[in-house]
Design an enzyme around this catalytic site. Structure first.
Site, PDB file in Angstrom:
ATOM      1  CG  HIS A  38     -25.082 -69.108  -3.244  1.00 40.23           C
ATOM      2  ND1 HIS A  38     -24.486 -68.620  -4.379  1.00 40.23           N
ATOM      3  CD2 HIS A  38     -24.302 -70.132  -2.815  1.00 40.23           C
ATOM      4  CE1 HIS A  38     -23.391 -69.317  -4.640  1.00 40.23           C
ATOM      5  NE2 HIS A  38     -23.270 -70.242  -3.703  1.00 40.23           N
ATOM      6  CD  GLU A 107     -18.862 -68.958  -3.946  1.00 40.41           C
ATOM      7  OE1 GLU A 107     -18.473 -69.358  -5.054  1.00 40.41           O
ATOM      8  OE2 GLU A 107     -19.998 -69.153  -3.511  1.00 40.41           O
TER       9      GLU A 107
END
Length: 333
Positions: A38, A107
């Site tokens: 992330h 994402e």
């Protein structure tokens, strides 16, 4: 034989702490360690987001046998596939037989902020992933690669440091299109627990099988890995409370697809009642219950369980899991 792994919760812990937990997991007898990739965490308050590829190098140097990899990294937007191929070839050369490249379509939370791009539609993200996997495989051939794809281009690119055997690529999927891609192109398949059972039985695994058959492969040729969300604590109420940090996992696609800010993701997750925030997790203080709750996944053919805990005292979780749950898993499966 069932493989049991540890999910290094990069969104919850600082990199040095996370490294200690992963080393502890190896010493406790676990087989693998996987880290997410992330740029931003799901939660702003108390959140973390270390750089996975640097962290994996440190983990390899601090451990001796665990298989380690990403679950999952997006090799299509903020990274060019050539850079990912380069990084994982180097990791594979330093730690042969121990490295996995787990990839997915990504994402918006992680790709828009660092690049300023417009978030692509699902079809483009899937096409980019397919093209990226093909390019990475070609670069790992040891040959010079001139690649002219729809999204990526190389000119006489060559990697000079390669592992004895190519790093296996595991493809993460939440729907049938990418699951078929995993069967056709991947050495492993990744999904996550806590979703409706029919998703696995009727959608993901049949699509995976279709992909395998299209490539002339069998189910035995691919590692079927599932991240198991487990909140295990001696106090069941505390176990329930700990899931709050990861409430974003309970948000549906329509609730989080457009979120590009960790603060907004946190706000949406905190608005959920605790029962929904916990809905993706096995919440228990009973080691035998853990075995029974994961049994359906094993019976579906998942042979690699990677456990993700939300417990803030992660060292205690690893200790308790390895002492109380792991031996039961080994006996049961």
């Amino acid at each position: 034989m069932l493989k049991v792994g540890y999910k290094a919760s990069a969104e919850q812990f600082a990199p040095a702490d996370l490294l200690r937990f992963a080393v502890q997991a190896e010493r406790g007898g676990l087989d693998s360690v996987f880290i997410s990739d992330h740029f931003q965490p799901f939660r702003h308050t108390g959140g973390h987001a270390p750089f996975s590829m640097a962290w994996l190098g440190a983990l390899g140097a601090c451990t001796e046998r665990v298989v380690m990899g990403t679950s999952a990294l997006t090799p299509t937007l903020r990274y060019h596939p050539s850079v990912v191929a380069h990084a994982f070839a180097t990791l594979g050369a330093m730690f042969p037989g121990r490295v996995v490249l787990g990839v997915g379509t990504g994402e918006s939370l992680n790709e828009v902020a660092p690049t300023g791009i417009e978030w692509p539609a699902p079809g483009e993200r899937t096409a980019r992933l397919r093209e990226a996997v093909d390019l990475i495989h070609r670069l790992w051939s040891g040959e010079r690669v001139s690649f002219e794809g729809q999204h990526y281009r190389t000119v006489d690119a060559m990697l000079y440091d390669l592992p004895p055997r190519p790093v296996p690529i595991y493809i993460a999927a939440a729907g049938p299109v990418v699951a078929r891609m995993a069967g056709a192109r991947g050495e492993g398949f990744i999904c996550t627990s806590g979703k409706p059972p029919e998703l696995y039985r009727q959608t993901l695994l049949p699509a995976l099988t279709q992909g395998l058959e299209s490539a002339g492969r069998t189910l035995q040729s691919i590692d079927r890995m599932i991240e198991v969300k487990l909140s295990y604590h001696r106090d069941r109420q505390q176990a329930l409370h700990h899931t709050r940090f990861w409430g974003a996992l309970a948000l549906g696609k329509d609730e989080k697809l457009d979120v590009q800010d960790a603060r907004e993701m946190e706000r949406r997750a905190d608005a959920l009642p605790i029962e929904r925030a916990a809905s993706r997790f096995i919440v228990t203080n009973d080691a035998d219950e853990v075995i029974e709750r994961v049994r359906p996944y094993v019976e579906l053919g998942f042979g690699h369980l990677v456990f993700h805990s939300p417990q803030p005292d992660q060292a205690r979780f690893v200790e308790d899991f390895c002492a109380q749950v792991l031996p039961r898993l080994r006996r049961a499966f």
